[in-house]
Design a protein around this motif. Structure first.
Motif, mmCIF file in Angstrom:
data_model
loop_
_atom_site.group_PDB
_atom_site.id
_atom_site.type_symbol
_atom_site.label_atom_id
_atom_site.label_comp_id
_atom_site.label_asym_id
_atom_site.label_seq_id
_atom_site.Cartn_x
_atom_site.Cartn_y
_atom_site.Cartn_z
ATOM 1 N N ALA A 64 0.810 -1.171 -0.166
ATOM 2 C CA ALA A 64 -0.053 0.127 0.029
ATOM 3 C C ALA A 64 0.716 1.222 -0.036
ATOM 4 O O ALA A 64 0.493 2.201 -0.564
ATOM 5 N N ALA A 65 1.797 1.211 0.749
ATOM 6 C CA ALA A 65 2.834 2.254 0.706
ATOM 7 C C ALA A 65 3.361 2.792 -0.490
ATOM 8 O O ALA A 65 3.631 3.749 -0.667
ATOM 9 N N VAL A 66 3.881 1.695 -1.061
ATOM 10 C CA VAL A 66 4.547 1.711 -2.303
ATOM 11 C C VAL A 66 3.299 2.285 -3.438
ATOM 12 O O VAL A 66 3.608 3.094 -4.382
ATOM 13 N N TYR A 67 2.171 1.762 -3.349
ATOM 14 C CA TYR A 67 1.212 2.024 -4.375
ATOM 15 C C TYR A 67 0.820 3.472 -4.263
ATOM 16 O O TYR A 67 0.675 4.213 -5.294
ATOM 17 N N VAL A 68 0.874 4.027 -3.119
ATOM 18 C CA VAL A 68 0.334 5.558 -2.722
ATOM 19 C C VAL A 68 1.361 6.493 -2.800
ATOM 20 O O VAL A 68 1.228 7.505 -3.194
#
Length: 560
Positions: A64-68
C-alpha cells in the motif's frame, strides 16, 4: 458474501484451530506454555519468526505504501528487512544463551533489579499495544473488502476486527507457544505462497517492474482526497518533499518524505526490530545460541524475498488497476479515476482481477493470516510479561505452574479485548490519505518506542559490562517518554522536515538514550554477578577458542 469467501475463511480458521489443538501444551509447565520447551528447530523457528514479523503492516502496508507514494513507500520494506541485521550481529545468540522468558525477564535478571524489570514490562506493553491495534485494523479492512457484511448488527469493519482478534486470542490462550509456533510457521508458508502466486500471474500477464516504474513516472503522482463535505473524492497531486515546486513522481524519492524523513524512517524501523518483544521472545525458544543465530540468517533470506515481491506488487497494482477499471463496476466503486481510495486494497484487488472471487479470497485470507499470526505473537509476548514477570514474581510468588499459565491466558484475552476496542474506535478512512498506509504508519509508532527505549538498553546490557540498573532504568524511561511525546506531537507541526523527524523519532532519541544509560551507569554501581552474566552470554575467550578448534577439527576429519 460469496460462497468462495465463506469457504476460504472457514478453511483458514479450521487450519488455525486444528494446528493449535494438535500442538497444544500437554501439561501446565510455564516453560512449555511460554517457550515451547525450548526445543524449536531452526527452520520451524525461522518460519514462525517470519509469520510473527510479517504482519498486516508488511503484507498490506508495504504494498500500500508503494502504491500510494512510489519509491518512498519502499523505505518501509528496507527498514523492516534491515532490522534483522543488528539482531543477527548483536542480539540473537547472547540473548538465547542467557535464556529467560522475555525481554523484561532478561533485563531484570541482567541488572538484578525489580525496578528495571517493571519498567521493562511497562515499555513492552506499550510496544505490544501499539503493534496490536494496526493488526486488528488490518483484519477489519480485509473483512470489509472480502465479505462486505457485518454480523450481529456490527459494521463489516468492526466484525472483521472482532472475529480475527477473538480467534487468535483463543488460539494463544489455549495453544501457548507450541501451538502458536506451529500456527505461525504454517501461516507464513500460506502467506508466502499467496504472494508468490500473485507475483507469478502478474509477471506472466506481461508486467515488468522497470517498465512500469518508468511509465508511472511520466506523470505527476496523484492520490484521492476527500472534499470539504467529507463525501466526494478527488485526485490531488502529491507535494515533492525533495524538490519543492516540482511535481512528485512515482519512481523518485520525495513523494512522502524529505531527505531527513527517509533516513529517520529507515533507522526507526531498523532499530525498532531489535526491540520488538514478540520477535525477540522467539529466540528464547531456540535450543542453543548457535541455533538462534542460524535462524536469523534464514529469516533474512525469507523476508528479503517477501519484501521484494511486496514492492513489485505495489507497483503492479498502481500500473494495472487503472486499465482494469473498464467493465468492472465493483472496481469503479473502489477508485477515483483508477486510483484506489484505500491503498491497503491494492493486493486484494489484484487478486480479484487475476483470479476472480477465488483470487480475492486467497489474497484476503492471506492478509487475515498475516494479521492473525502477528496478533498471536503479540498476545503471547504480553502473556509472558504479565504472567511471568508480574504475576509470578510480584503478585503471587508462590503461584503454582498451573496458576501462572492461567494468569497468562487471562491477560491474553484482556489484551485482545483492549486492542480490538481501540481498533474499532478508529475510522481508517479518516486517516487516509494523510498517511502512505494507515497500517504501516501505525506500526511505525511501535517500532519508534522499541528502537528508542528497548533496543539501546538491550544492546548495552549485552555488550557493555559496565551497564547498571540505574542506567538501564533511566534509559528505558527517557527513551519511552521522548519517543511517545515526539510522535504524538508530529501532527501539530507544519514544517515538513521537523514533522517527519518527530513521526520517526528513533534517529534522535536512540543516541540520547545511549548517552543517558552511559552517563548514569558511570556514576552508579554495577550489579552483582556481572562477570557470571557476561560469561553466560558470551563465554570466556578460552571457551571461544575451544569452540573454534572443535569446528576446525571436525572440518579436518570431514575433509579426510
Amino acid at each position: 458474501m460469496t460462497s468462495t469467501a465463506v469457504v476460504t475463511l472457514a478453511a483458514v480458521l479450521i487450519i488455525v484451530l486444528g494446528v493449535s489443538f494438535i500442538s497444544r501444551p500437554r501439561g501446565p509447565s510455564t516453560v512449555d506454555f511460554y517457550l515451547a520447551g525450548q526445543r524449536v528447530g531452526v527452520m520451524t523457528n525461522s518460519w514462525a519468526i517470519c509469520g510473527d514479523y510479517l504482519s498486516a503492516a508488511s503484507f498490506l502496508g508495504v504494498a500500500a505504501a508503494v502504491y500510494v507514494s512510489g519509491l518512498d513507500g519502499a523505505w518501509y520494506a528496507v527498514g523492516f528487512a534491515a532490522g534483522f541485521v543488528p539482531v543477527l550481529l548483536l542480539i540473537a545468540a547472547p540473548l538465547r544463551r542467557f535464556g529467560e522468558f522475555s525481554l523484561a525477564d532478561f533485563l531484570g535478571r541482567r541488572m538484578d533489579s525489580d525496578p528495571v524489570r517493571l519498567a521493562s514490562v511497562g515499555v513492552v506493553q506499550l510496544v505490544i499495544l501499539a503493534y496490536l491495534v494496526p493488526q486488528s485494523v488490518g483484519g477489519g479492512i480485509t473483512w470489509e473488502l472480502l465479505v462486505g457484511q457485518g454480523l450481529l448488527g456490527l459494521s463489516p469493519y468492526a466484525t472483521g476486527v472482532l472475529l480475527s482478534t477473538a480467534v487468535v486470542a483463543v488460539v494463544v490462550a489455549f495453544g501457548g507457544m507450541r501451538g502458536t509456533t506451529w500456527n505461525q510457521a504454517v501461516q507464513f508458508l500460506l502467506l508466502f505462497a499467496a504472494l508468490v502466486w500473485l507475483a507469478v500471474v502478474v509477471t506472466a500477464d506481461g508486467f515488468r517492474y522497470g517498465e512500469a516504474v518508468q511509465s508511472l513516472s511520466e506523470a505527476p503522482l496523484a492520490n484521492p482526497t476527500l472534499g470539504a463535505d467529507g463525501q466526494e473524492w478527488a485526485l490531488t497531486e502529491e507535494t515533492n518533499h525533495m524538490h519543492p515546486g516540482e511535481p512528485a513522481l512515482f519512481g523518485e524519492p520525495g513523494a512522502r518524505y524529505g531527505p531527513l524523513g527517509q533516513v529517520a524512517l529507515v533507522v526507526t524501523l531498523g532499530l525498532g526490530t531489535a526491540g520488538l518483544p514478540h520477535v525477540m521472545n522467539r529466540y528464547f525458544t531456540s535450543p542453543t545460541g548457535k541455533a538462534a543465530r542460524t535462524t536469523t540468517v534464514w529469516v533474512l533470506v525469507l523476508i528479503g524475498a517477501f519484501y521484494s515481491m511486496a514492492i513489485m506488487l505495489g507497483t503492479a497494482a498502481r500500473d494495472i488497476i487503472p486499465e482494469a477499471v473498464t467493465g468492472r463496476p465493483w472496481l469503479q466503486e473502489l477508485t477515483v479515476n483508477g486510483v484506489l481510495h484505500t491503498p491497503e486494497h491494492a493486493l486484494p484487488v489484484l487478486g480479484r482481477i487475476y483470479g476472480e472471487q477465488t483470487g480475492l479470497g486467497l489474497i484476503a485470507a492471506a492478509a487475515l493470516i498475516a494479521a492473525m499470526s502477528t496478533v498471536a505473537g503479540l498476545l503471547l509476548a504480553s502473556a509472558a510479561t504479565w504472567g511471568h514477570d508480574v504475576y509470578e514474581r510480584h503478585i503471587n510468588p508462590r503461584a503454582t505452574q498451573r496458576q501462572a499459565v492461567w494468569a497468562g491466558r487471562i491477560t491474553t484475552l484482556l489484551g485482545a479485548a483492549l486492542a480490538a476496542g481501540l481498533a474499532i474506535a478508529l475510522r481508517p478512512e479518516a486517516f487516509a490519505p494523510a498517511m502512505p498506509s494507515l497500517v504501516a504508519t501505525m506500526v511505525t509508532w511501535a517500532f519508534a518506542v522499541a528502537g528508542s527505549a528497548l533496543t539501546p538498553v538491550l544492546v548495552l546490557a549485552i555488550w557493555w559490562h559496565r551497564t547498571t540498573a540505574a542506567g538501564s532504568l533511566a534509559g528505558l524511561l527517557t527513551g519511552a517518554a521522548l519517543s511517545v511525546s515526539m510522535f504524538m506531537t508530529a501532527g501539530l507541526i507544519t514544517t515538513d522536515w521537523l514533522r517527519e523527524l518527530l513521526a520517526a523519532p528513533t534517529l534522535v532519541v536512540a543516541p540520547i538514550t545511549v548517552a543517558v544509560v552511559v552517563l548514569v551507569s558511570l556514576r552508579t554501581r554495577t550489579p552483582d554477578g556481572v562477570q557470571a552474566h557476561w560469561v553466560r552470554m558470551h563465554g570466556t575467550a578460552a571457551d571461544r577458542r575451544a569452540e573454534r578448534m572443535a569446528r576446525l577439527t571436525r572440518g579436518g576429519v570431514d575433509a579426510r
